[in-house]
Design a protein around this motif. Structure first.
Motif, PDB file in Angstrom:
ATOM      1  N   PHE A 156      11.939   5.546   2.044  1.00  0.00           N
ATOM      2  CA  PHE A 156      10.610   6.112   1.752  1.00  0.00           C
ATOM      3  C   PHE A 156       9.536   5.118   2.144  1.00  0.00           C
ATOM      4  O   PHE A 156       9.626   3.928   1.799  1.00  0.00           O
ATOM      5  N   THR A 157       8.546   5.585   2.886  1.00  0.00           N
ATOM      6  CA  THR A 157       7.401   4.730   3.260  1.00  0.00           C
ATOM      7  C   THR A 157       6.107   5.456   2.912  1.00  0.00           C
ATOM      8  O   THR A 157       5.949   6.628   3.238  1.00  0.00           O
ATOM      9  N   LEU A 158       5.214   4.742   2.231  1.00  0.00           N
ATOM     10  CA  LEU A 158       3.883   5.280   1.896  1.00  0.00           C
ATOM     11  C   LEU A 158       2.841   4.480   2.671  1.00  0.00           C
ATOM     12  O   LEU A 158       2.733   3.265   2.508  1.00  0.00           O
ATOM     13  N   ALA A 159       2.115   5.163   3.558  1.00  0.00           N
ATOM     14  CA  ALA A 159       0.991   4.529   4.261  1.00  0.00           C
ATOM     15  C   ALA A 159      -0.282   5.079   3.641  1.00  0.00           C
ATOM     16  O   ALA A 159      -0.434   6.294   3.521  1.00  0.00           O
ATOM     17  N   THR A 160      -1.154   4.176   3.195  1.00  0.00           N
ATOM     18  CA  THR A 160      -2.395   4.643   2.577  1.00  0.00           C
ATOM     19  C   THR A 160      -3.608   4.161   3.359  1.00  0.00           C
ATOM     20  O   THR A 160      -3.582   3.071   3.942  1.00  0.00           O
ATOM     21  N   GLN A 161      -4.627   5.013   3.385  1.00  0.00           N
ATOM     22  CA  GLN A 161      -5.914   4.628   3.981  1.00  0.00           C
ATOM     23  C   GLN A 161      -6.810   4.008   2.902  1.00  0.00           C
ATOM     24  O   GLN A 161      -7.880   3.497   3.199  1.00  0.00           O
ATOM     25  N   ASN A 162      -6.335   4.056   1.675  1.00  0.00           N
ATOM     26  CA  ASN A 162      -7.137   3.587   0.540  1.00  0.00           C
ATOM     27  C   ASN A 162      -7.062   2.065   0.406  1.00  0.00           C
ATOM     28  O   ASN A 162      -6.049   1.461   0.764  1.00  0.00           O
ATOM     29  N   VAL A 163      -8.135   1.497  -0.110  1.00  0.00           N
ATOM     30  CA  VAL A 163      -8.202   0.038  -0.278  1.00  0.00           C
ATOM     31  C   VAL A 163      -8.279  -0.323  -1.769  1.00  0.00           C
ATOM     32  O   VAL A 163      -8.585  -1.448  -2.120  1.00  0.00           O
ATOM     33  N   ASP A 164      -7.968   0.668  -2.638  1.00  0.00           N
ATOM     34  CA  ASP A 164      -8.169   0.502  -4.088  1.00  0.00           C
ATOM     35  C   ASP A 164      -6.961  -0.080  -4.826  1.00  0.00           C
ATOM     36  O   ASP A 164      -7.031  -0.281  -6.044  1.00  0.00           O
ATOM     37  N   SER A 165      -5.843  -0.297  -4.138  1.00  0.00           N
ATOM     38  CA  SER A 165      -4.637  -0.903  -4.752  1.00  0.00           C
ATOM     39  C   SER A 165      -4.010  -0.056  -5.845  1.00  0.00           C
ATOM     40  O   SER A 165      -3.107  -0.526  -6.561  1.00  0.00           O
ATOM     41  N   LEU A 166      -4.448   1.213  -6.008  1.00  0.00           N
ATOM     42  CA  LEU A 166      -3.909   2.015  -7.115  1.00  0.00           C
ATOM     43  C   LEU A 166      -2.438   2.407  -6.894  1.00  0.00           C
ATOM     44  O   LEU A 166      -1.679   2.553  -7.855  1.00  0.00           O
ATOM     45  N   HIS A 167      -2.019   2.565  -5.651  1.00  0.00           N
ATOM     46  CA  HIS A 167      -0.585   2.875  -5.422  1.00  0.00           C
ATOM     47  C   HIS A 167       0.283   1.703  -5.902  1.00  0.00           C
ATOM     48  O   HIS A 167       1.303   1.914  -6.557  1.00  0.00           O
ATOM     49  N   ARG A 168      -0.130   0.494  -5.591  1.00  0.00           N
ATOM     50  CA  ARG A 168       0.652  -0.689  -6.017  1.00  0.00           C
ATOM     51  C   ARG A 168       0.649  -0.784  -7.541  1.00  0.00           C
ATOM     52  O   ARG A 168       1.665  -1.054  -8.172  1.00  0.00           O
ATOM     53  N   ARG A 169      -0.490  -0.529  -8.164  1.00  0.00           N
ATOM     54  CA  ARG A 169      -0.576  -0.617  -9.627  1.00  0.00           C
ATOM     55  C   ARG A 169       0.238   0.470 -10.296  1.00  0.00           C
ATOM     56  O   ARG A 169       0.672   0.340 -11.440  1.00  0.00           O
ATOM     57  N   ALA A 170       0.519   1.562  -9.555  1.00  0.00           N
ATOM     58  CA  ALA A 170       1.335   2.652 -10.126  1.00  0.00           C
ATOM     59  C   ALA A 170       2.820   2.373  -9.942  1.00  0.00           C
ATOM     60  O   ALA A 170       3.665   3.156 -10.399  1.00  0.00           O
ATOM     61  N   GLY A 171       3.145   1.282  -9.212  1.00  0.00           N
ATOM     62  CA  GLY A 171       4.549   0.914  -9.057  1.00  0.00           C
ATOM     63  C   GLY A 171       5.136   1.198  -7.695  1.00  0.00           C
ATOM     64  O   GLY A 171       6.313   0.909  -7.446  1.00  0.00           O
ATOM     65  N   SER A 172       4.351   1.768  -6.772  1.00  0.00           N
ATOM     66  CA  SER A 172       4.869   1.949  -5.400  1.00  0.00           C
ATOM     67  C   SER A 172       5.117   0.569  -4.804  1.00  0.00           C
ATOM     68  O   SER A 172       4.291  -0.335  -4.924  1.00  0.00           O
ATOM     69  N   ARG A 173       6.254   0.410  -4.107  1.00  0.00           N
ATOM     70  CA  ARG A 173       6.570  -0.927  -3.594  1.00  0.00           C
ATOM     71  C   ARG A 173       6.361  -1.014  -2.083  1.00  0.00           C
ATOM     72  O   ARG A 173       5.740  -1.936  -1.577  1.00  0.00           O
ATOM     73  N   ASN A 174       6.830  -0.004  -1.349  1.00  0.00           N
ATOM     74  CA  ASN A 174       6.703  -0.074   0.107  1.00  0.00           C
ATOM     75  C   ASN A 174       5.414   0.637   0.527  1.00  0.00           C
ATOM     76  O   ASN A 174       5.423   1.789   0.954  1.00  0.00           O
ATOM     77  N   VAL A 175       4.268  -0.061   0.346  1.00  0.00           N
ATOM     78  CA  VAL A 175       2.961   0.543   0.621  1.00  0.00           C
ATOM     79  C   VAL A 175       2.333  -0.138   1.848  1.00  0.00           C
ATOM     80  O   VAL A 175       2.174  -1.367   1.865  1.00  0.00           O
ATOM     81  N   LEU A 176       2.021   0.638   2.858  1.00  0.00           N
ATOM     82  CA  LEU A 176       1.352   0.086   4.049  1.00  0.00           C
ATOM     83  C   LEU A 176      -0.133   0.369   3.932  1.00  0.00           C
ATOM     84  O   LEU A 176      -0.544   1.544   3.914  1.00  0.00           O
ATOM     85  N   GLU A 177      -0.936  -0.688   3.829  1.00  0.00           N
ATOM     86  CA  GLU A 177      -2.391  -0.500   3.639  1.00  0.00           C
ATOM     87  C   GLU A 177      -3.052  -0.520   5.019  1.00  0.00           C
ATOM     88  O   GLU A 177      -3.419  -1.576   5.551  1.00  0.00           O
ATOM     89  N   LEU A 178      -3.201   0.665   5.587  1.00  0.00           N
ATOM     90  CA  LEU A 178      -3.652   0.798   6.978  1.00  0.00           C
ATOM     91  C   LEU A 178      -5.065   0.256   7.188  1.00  0.00           C
ATOM     92  O   LEU A 178      -5.382  -0.255   8.261  1.00  0.00           O
ATOM     93  N   HIS A 179      -5.925   0.408   6.175  1.00  0.00           N
ATOM     94  CA  HIS A 179      -7.327   0.011   6.328  1.00  0.00           C
ATOM     95  C   HIS A 179      -7.676  -1.205   5.489  1.00  0.00           C
ATOM     96  O   HIS A 179      -8.845  -1.433   5.185  1.00  0.00           O
ATOM     97  N   GLY A 180      -6.658  -1.991   5.151  1.00  0.00           N
ATOM     98  CA  GLY A 180      -6.892  -3.238   4.430  1.00  0.00           C
ATOM     99  C   GLY A 180      -6.921  -3.039   2.927  1.00  0.00           C
ATOM    100  O   GLY A 180      -6.427  -2.040   2.408  1.00  0.00           O
ATOM    101  N   ASP A 181      -7.518  -3.987   2.233  1.00  0.00           N
ATOM    102  CA  ASP A 181      -7.563  -3.953   0.775  1.00  0.00           C
ATOM    103  C   ASP A 181      -8.787  -4.716   0.289  1.00  0.00           C
ATOM    104  O   ASP A 181      -9.421  -5.443   1.059  1.00  0.00           O
ATOM    105  N   LEU A 182      -9.093  -4.516  -0.999  1.00  0.00           N
ATOM    106  CA  LEU A 182     -10.241  -5.234  -1.584  1.00  0.00           C
ATOM    107  C   LEU A 182      -9.746  -6.244  -2.598  1.00  0.00           C
ATOM    108  O   LEU A 182     -10.422  -6.527  -3.591  1.00  0.00           O
ATOM    109  N   ARG A 183      -8.531  -6.808  -2.354  1.00  0.00           N
ATOM    110  CA  ARG A 183      -8.028  -7.840  -3.255  1.00  0.00           C
ATOM    111  C   ARG A 183      -8.424  -9.226  -2.789  1.00  0.00           C
ATOM    112  O   ARG A 183      -8.397 -10.190  -3.550  1.00  0.00           O
ATOM    113  N   GLU A 184      -8.792  -9.328  -1.485  1.00  0.00           N
ATOM    114  CA  GLU A 184      -9.194 -10.652  -1.005  1.00  0.00           C
ATOM    115  C   GLU A 184     -10.208 -10.538   0.131  1.00  0.00           C
ATOM    116  O   GLU A 184     -10.368  -9.480   0.732  1.00  0.00           O
TER     117      GLU A 184
END
Ligand code: BV8
Length: 249
Positions: free
Chosen positions: A102-130
Motif C-alpha cells: 500500500f502506498t499513499l501519496a498526498t498533496q497535503n503538507v499538513d502531516s495529518l496522515h502521519r499523525r493518523a498512523g499512516s507509515r508509507n506516505v509520499l509527500e508530493l508537495h513537501g511539508d510544513l514541519r521544517e
C-alpha cells in the motif's frame, strides 16, 4: 450532505476491488483534511480564493517579500498543529494495515496522515514541519508557530524557505519516482479529496496504469471523474470508515 446520501453511495465495486487487490495506491488532496477544519484550496473559502496565492506560494513572491510569505505559512503551520486527524485519515491508515503493498501519496503538507498512523506516505508537495535554506540546503525544524520572522536570513547568506513545492518547481525526484512506480503497479487506485487539477500529481490517478480499478471519493465532480471506474459522491470522513468496515467484515 446527510447520512442518507452516503447510504445511496454504492461502495460494493470498490470494496470488491480492494478485497482482490495485492497492491493499492491512494492519492489524497486537501479535501481529506477539510473535516479536520483545514481549508481546501479552490473551494468556497479556500486558500486560493482568500489569498493572493501567486504572491505567497511562489519563488517570485518569496524573493519579493519573504516576511509576508512566512507570515502566511506560519499561520498555516499553526492551524495544522491545532488540527486533529479525522476518521478519513484513520481509515487510510487502517487500509495500509489491511493491504500488503500500500502506498499513499498526498498533496497535503499538513502531516495529518502521519499523525493518523499512516507509515508509507509520499509527500508530493513537501511539508510544513521544517524550513530549508535556499543557499546551503540546511534544514531547520519549525515549531508550532512556524519560523520567527527574525530568523529568515541564514548564516550562509541564503534564506530559510518553507519546505514546500511551489508552482513551477519540480517535485522531490525520489518521492515522485516512488509514487509513479506505486501507481503503475496498483490493482486498485483510490483518489480522495482532490480536484485533480494540479500536475504532475493528478496524473498519478489515471495516467500510469490502464488496468487498475480507479475510484474517487469526493462530494463534487472533479477533473478526472469522467476517467474513473467509480465516483463516490461522499465525504471522506463519512465514507472511508464504512469502506474499511465492509472490507474487514
Ligand atoms: C511542476 C504549494 C515542472 C503551495 C501547490 C502539466 C505537467 C506538469 C506541470 C504542469 C502541467 N500543467 C500545468 C503545470 C504547472 C503546475 C500546475 O499543475 N498548474 C495547474 C494549476 C494547472 N504544476 C506545477 O507547477 C508543479 N511543478 O510541474 O514543475 C518542473 C519540472 C522540472 C523542473 C522544473 C519544473 C508543482 C505543483 C505543486 C504546486 N504547489 N501547493 C501550498 O500548498 O502552499 S498546489 C496546491 O494544489 C496544493 O499543494 C494542493 O495540494 C494542490 C491540489 O489541490 P487539492 O488538494 O486538490 O485542493 P482543491 O481545493 O483543489 O480540491 C479539494 C477537493 O476536495 C475538492 O474537489 C473538494 O470537492 C474536495 N472535498 C472537499 N471536502 C471534502 C472533499 N473530498 C472528500 N471529503 C471531503 N469532506
Amino acid at each position: 450532505m446527510g447520512a442518507a446520501d452516503v447510504i445511496a453511495v454504492d461502495t460494493g465495486p470498490l470494496v470488491a476491488a480492494l478485497r482482490g487487490a495485492r497492491s493499492v495506491f491512494a492519492l489524497s488532496g486537501s479535501g481529506i483534511s477539510a473535516e479536520s477544519g483545514l481549508p481546501t484550496f479552490r473551494g468556497v473559502g479556500g486558500l486560493w480564493r482568500t489569498h493572493r496565492v501567486e504572491e505567497l506560494a511562489s519563488p517570485e513572491g518569496f524573493a519579493r517579500d519573504p516576511r509576508l510569505v512566512w507570515t502566511w505559512y506560519n499561520e498555516r503551520a499553526s492551524a495544522h498543529r491545532r488540527a486533529e486527524p479525522n476518521a478519513g485519515h484513520y481509515a487510510l491508515a487502517r487500509l495500509e494495515e489491511a493491504i500488503g503493498d500500500f502506498t499513499l501519496a498526498t498533496q497535503n503538507v499538513d502531516s495529518l496522515h502521519r499523525r493518523a498512523g499512516s507509515r508509507n506516505v509520499l509527500e508530493l508537495h513537501g511539508d510544513l514541519r521544517e524550513a530549508r535554506c535556499t543557499q546551503c540546503g540546511a534544514r531547520r525544524a519549525l515549531d508550532a508557530t512556524g519560523l520567527p520572522l527574525t530568523e529568515i536570513e541564514h548564516a550562509c547568506g541564503g534564506r530559510l524557505r518553507p519546505n514546500i513545492v511551489w508552482f513551477g518547481e519540480p517535485l522531490p525526484a525520489a518521492v515522485w519516482r516512488e509514487a509513479e512506480a506505486a501507481a503503475a503497479r496498483a490493482d486498485a487506485i483510490l483518489v480522495v479529496g482532490t480536484s485533480a487539477v494540479v500536475y504532475p500529481a493528478a496524473a498519478l490517478a489515471t495516467r500510469y496504469n490502464d488496468r487498475a480499478f480507479v475510484a474517487e471519493i469526493n462530494p463534487e465532480e472533479t477533473a478526472i471523474s469522467v476517467r474513473v471506474d467509480c465516483a463516490l459522491r461522499a465525504r471522506a470522513a463519512e465514507l472511508l470508515p464504512r469502506i474499511l468496515d465492509k472490507l474487514q467484515r
